[in-house]
Write a protein that holds these residues in place. Structure first.
Motif, PDB file in Angstrom:
ATOM      1  N   SER A  56       0.833  -1.194   0.000  1.00 57.10           N
ATOM      2  CA  SER A  56       0.000   0.000   0.000  1.00 57.10           C
ATOM      3  C   SER A  56       0.872   1.249   0.000  1.00 57.10           C
ATOM      4  N   SER A  57       0.246   2.372  -0.346  1.00 56.87           N
ATOM      5  CA  SER A  57       0.988   3.632  -0.357  1.00 56.87           C
ATOM      6  C   SER A  57       0.975   4.301   1.004  1.00 56.87           C
ATOM      7  N   SER A  58       0.069   3.841   1.890  1.00 57.00           N
ATOM      8  CA  SER A  58      -0.029   4.418   3.229  1.00 57.00           C
ATOM      9  C   SER A  58      -0.255   3.312   4.235  1.00 57.00           C
ATOM     10  N   SER A  59       0.255   3.499   5.432  1.00 53.30           N
ATOM     11  CA  SER A  59       0.056   2.530   6.497  1.00 53.30           C
ATOM     12  C   SER A  59      -1.383   2.572   6.971  1.00 53.30           C
ATOM     13  N   GLY A  60      -1.996   1.393   7.106  1.00 52.72           N
ATOM     14  CA  GLY A  60      -3.379   1.348   7.564  1.00 52.72           C
ATOM     15  C   GLY A  60      -3.958  -0.023   7.332  1.00 52.72           C
ATOM     16  N   ASP A  61      -5.210  -0.235   7.666  1.00 52.46           N
ATOM     17  CA  ASP A  61      -5.934  -1.463   7.360  1.00 52.46           C
ATOM     18  C   ASP A  61      -6.782  -1.246   6.109  1.00 52.46           C
ATOM     19  N   TYR A  62      -6.901  -2.284   5.296  1.00 52.94           N
ATOM     20  CA  TYR A  62      -7.598  -2.186   4.020  1.00 52.94           C
ATOM     21  C   TYR A  62      -8.638  -3.297   3.912  1.00 52.94           C
ATOM     22  N   LEU A  63      -9.797  -2.947   3.364  1.00 46.07           N
ATOM     23  CA  LEU A  63     -10.832  -3.933   3.042  1.00 46.07           C
ATOM     24  C   LEU A  63     -11.138  -3.823   1.547  1.00 46.07           C
ATOM     25  N   VAL A  64     -11.166  -4.967   0.879  1.00 41.50           N
ATOM     26  CA  VAL A  64     -11.289  -4.988  -0.576  1.00 41.50           C
ATOM     27  C   VAL A  64     -12.488  -5.837  -0.993  1.00 41.50           C
ATOM     28  N   ASP A  65     -13.270  -5.342  -1.946  1.00 39.25           N
ATOM     29  CA  ASP A  65     -14.340  -6.124  -2.579  1.00 39.25           C
ATOM     30  C   ASP A  65     -13.865  -6.588  -3.949  1.00 39.25           C
ATOM     31  N   ILE A  66     -14.115  -7.855  -4.248  1.00 40.29           N
ATOM     32  CA  ILE A  66     -13.868  -8.403  -5.582  1.00 40.29           C
ATOM     33  C   ILE A  66     -15.224  -8.651  -6.218  1.00 40.29           C
ATOM     34  N   ALA A  67     -15.394  -8.194  -7.449  1.00 44.39           N
ATOM     35  CA  ALA A  67     -16.707  -8.280  -8.079  1.00 44.39           C
ATOM     36  C   ALA A  67     -16.577  -8.640  -9.550  1.00 44.39           C
ATOM     37  N   LEU A  68     -17.686  -9.126 -10.113  1.00 47.77           N
ATOM     38  CA  LEU A  68     -17.805  -9.309 -11.562  1.00 47.77           C
ATOM     39  C   LEU A  68     -18.507  -8.082 -12.107  1.00 47.77           C
ATOM     40  N   ASP A  69     -17.861  -7.456 -13.087  1.00 49.08           N
ATOM     41  CA  ASP A  69     -18.456  -6.286 -13.743  1.00 49.08           C
ATOM     42  C   ASP A  69     -19.454  -6.789 -14.772  1.00 49.08           C
ATOM     43  N   LEU A  70     -20.742  -6.580 -14.493  1.00 48.14           N
ATOM     44  CA  LEU A  70     -21.799  -7.087 -15.376  1.00 48.14           C
ATOM     45  C   LEU A  70     -22.176  -6.087 -16.450  1.00 48.14           C
ATOM     46  N   GLY A  71     -21.505  -4.931 -16.426  1.00 47.73           N
ATOM     47  CA  GLY A  71     -21.798  -3.911 -17.410  1.00 47.73           C
ATOM     48  C   GLY A  71     -22.900  -2.971 -16.931  1.00 47.73           C
ATOM     49  N   GLY A  72     -22.920  -1.813 -17.518  1.00 47.93           N
ATOM     50  CA  GLY A  72     -23.954  -0.846 -17.177  1.00 47.93           C
ATOM     51  C   GLY A  72     -23.856  -0.327 -15.760  1.00 47.93           C
ATOM     52  N   GLY A  73     -22.651  -0.398 -15.181  1.00 47.29           N
ATOM     53  CA  GLY A  73     -22.476   0.077 -13.816  1.00 47.29           C
ATOM     54  C   GLY A  73     -22.926  -0.895 -12.756  1.00 47.29           C
ATOM     55  N   THR A  74     -23.210  -2.141 -13.145  1.00 49.91           N
ATOM     56  CA  THR A  74     -23.656  -3.165 -12.203  1.00 49.91           C
ATOM     57  C   THR A  74     -22.510  -4.117 -11.885  1.00 49.91           C
ATOM     58  N   PHE A  75     -22.299  -4.320 -10.609  1.00 52.60           N
ATOM     59  CA  PHE A  75     -21.233  -5.205 -10.156  1.00 52.60           C
ATOM     60  C   PHE A  75     -21.809  -6.264  -9.227  1.00 52.60           C
ATOM     61  N   GLN A  76     -21.398  -7.501  -9.418  1.00 55.12           N
ATOM     62  CA  GLN A  76     -21.810  -8.597  -8.544  1.00 55.12           C
ATOM     63  C   GLN A  76     -20.621  -8.957  -7.667  1.00 55.12           C
ATOM     64  N   ILE A  77     -20.738  -8.637  -6.387  1.00 57.23           N
ATOM     65  CA  ILE A  77     -19.636  -8.919  -5.470  1.00 57.23           C
ATOM     66  C   ILE A  77     -19.550 -10.413  -5.208  1.00 57.23           C
ATOM     67  N   ILE A  78     -18.358 -10.984  -5.387  1.00 54.31           N
ATOM     68  CA  ILE A  78     -18.145 -12.404  -5.119  1.00 54.31           C
ATOM     69  C   ILE A  78     -17.265 -12.623  -3.897  1.00 54.31           C
ATOM     70  N   ALA A  79     -16.541 -11.604  -3.480  1.00 53.50           N
ATOM     71  CA  ALA A  79     -15.743 -11.690  -2.246  1.00 53.50           C
ATOM     72  C   ALA A  79     -15.761 -10.299  -1.620  1.00 53.50           C
ATOM     73  N   ASN A  80     -16.280 -10.233  -0.410  1.00 47.98           N
ATOM     74  CA  ASN A  80     -16.589  -8.959   0.224  1.00 47.98           C
ATOM     75  C   ASN A  80     -15.631  -8.698   1.391  1.00 47.98           C
ATOM     76  N   ASN A  81     -15.034  -7.503   1.408  1.00 51.71           N
ATOM     77  CA  ASN A  81     -14.213  -7.079   2.537  1.00 51.71           C
ATOM     78  C   ASN A  81     -13.056  -8.032   2.843  1.00 51.71           C
ATOM     79  N   LEU A  82     -12.241  -8.299   1.827  1.00 46.74           N
ATOM     80  CA  LEU A  82     -11.005  -9.045   2.057  1.00 46.74           C
ATOM     81  C   LEU A  82     -10.024  -8.120   2.770  1.00 46.74           C
TER      82      LEU A  82
END
Lengths: 271, 116
Positions: A56-82
């Motif tokens: 990371s560029s800064s020290s801290g805790d990070y939570l990441v969502d992984i999603a499938l981009d379904l198009g049209g601004g719609t995302f289906q999250i498959i892994a939440n808050n890694l």
């Protein structure tokens, strides 16, 4: 970049090759998810997705969502808050996810970080793996238990004042909303970079408060003055957890210091 | 959501959460709270309640450098500076130490862990 694996399966990785690092993702303001960034467009059907969160560029805790981009601004999250909990800036948290990902899928990520690291960047690499036997995976997502989006960390587990004795159970999820088939654990150091060298042993249990039954015991964690909490993540512990179960964690540590004895945990249930 | 804390007859916290089991042992006590206590609180066996967690004690490596007998030469050098140069020197050390300025009581002064 795509390469052929020695077992007949194929691999494909999304990375920032110009910078020799994972794709750079910018977090939102403090404890707020930023925008999605594309990691990879899959070229074949995959039965495994390996996510690496790093540097990371800064020290801290990070939570990441992984999603499938379904198009049209719609995302289906498959892994939440890694979770990624680096020491200073450096860490590499790996999540090995047994997911079925169809060809042509666009895998994207977004992230948040604790206040001092708001609007910073981290590297995320996505690798898909095609099984050499052509066997598809029956799993498609993670149930996240114990994430704390208010501070971009996990659930704090306190072993109590007695050293080397398991402390109280603390709830991660009061009632899981589906049957789970495995658990991945992630650990966080609560932005405490001034610890003595420490050891912890974590248990995971299921059952109502006062009647927890241990399903994983003595998972070892270390913290030190110069390194991130290790390991940041575990592999999958394959087990069946029935829908409706309450999940809890407890730990023991070799210190009674009221702050240093703490650690965060998030459990991810595979479904 | 109501948060329950279960402790034994000695005040030892056994479990906490929103779902409690029925038919707990008779000598266990269930305490109710309107919400989960913050992480800045911790369980106290003596009072059988949550109390404010004591602040973490951190040691300033800057003061270590200026006060510790092992670094007497630096202290002597520093004491001979005029106030403006003392400030400059302190600011230089603070910049160099960065995030490692504050140490745990059990840590060595040296950043690489070598004995003081």
């Amino acid at each position: 970049m795509r390469a052929v694996g020695s077992d007949g399966g194929r691999y494909q990785v999304g990375a920032d090759t110009a910078g020799s690092r994972g794709v750079q993702i910018t977090t939102g303001a403090a404890n707020t998810k930023g925008s999605y960034t594309t990691l990879l467009t899959t070229s074949f059907d995959a039965s495994r997705l390996i996510i690496t969160l790093s540097r990371s560029s800064s020290s801290g805790d990070y939570l990441v969502d992984i999603a499938l981009d379904l198009g049209g601004g719609t995302f289906q999250i498959i892994a939440n808050n890694l979770l990624m909990s680096p020491f200073d800036l450096n860490a590499s948290a790996l999540y090995d996810l047994p997911f079925e990902i169809p060809a042509g899928s666009v895998i994207a990520a977004r992230a948040q970080a604790s206040p001092a690291a708001g609007s910073s960047t981290l590297g995320i690499s996505a690798m898909i793996v095609e099984s050499g036997l052509g066997v598809s995976s029956p799993y498609s997502g993670l149930l996240t238990m114990g994430a704390n989006t208010a501070d971009s960390g996990g659930t704090s587990v306190d072993p109590g004042a007695s050293q080397n004795v398991k402390g109280a159970w603390v709830e991660l999820d009061p009632s899981v909303d589906r049957t789970l088939f495995g658990l991945i654990l992630a650990f966080g150091q609560q932005l405490n970079n001034a610890r003595a060298n420490l050891f912890h042993l974590f248990d995971i249990g299921i059952g109502a408060a006062g009647s927890e039954q241990v399903i994983l015991d003595n998972i070892p964690i270390t913290q030190s003055t110069n390194d991130p909490i290790l390991p940041l993540t575990t592999p999958i512990f394959w087990m069946s957890i029935p829908e409706g179960s309450r999940l809890a964690a407890r730990q023991q540590a070799n210190t009674a210091d009221a702050t240093d004895r703490l650690a965060d945990i998030i459990a991810y249930g595979v479904y | 959501m109501t948060w329950f804390a279960i402790h034994d007859a000695n005040g030892k916290l056994l479990s906490a959460g929103t779902v409690i089991a029925p038919n707990l042992p008779a000598d266990w006590v269930v305490k109710e709270y309107p919400t989960k206590p913050p992480d800045t609180d911790m369980w106290d066996e003596a009072s059988r309640n949550y109390i404010v967690r004591p602040p973490k004690v951190l040691i300033d490596r800057l003061q270590d450098i200026l006060d510790h007998p092992a670094y007497a030469d630096i202290a002597n050098f520093y004491s001979n500076l005029n106030p403006a140069n003392k400030t400059r020197f302190r600011n230089f050390l603070i910049k160099i130490l960065g995030a490692r300025r504050w140490r745990n009581q059990a840590e060595t002064i040296s950043l690489d862990g070598s004995p003081d």
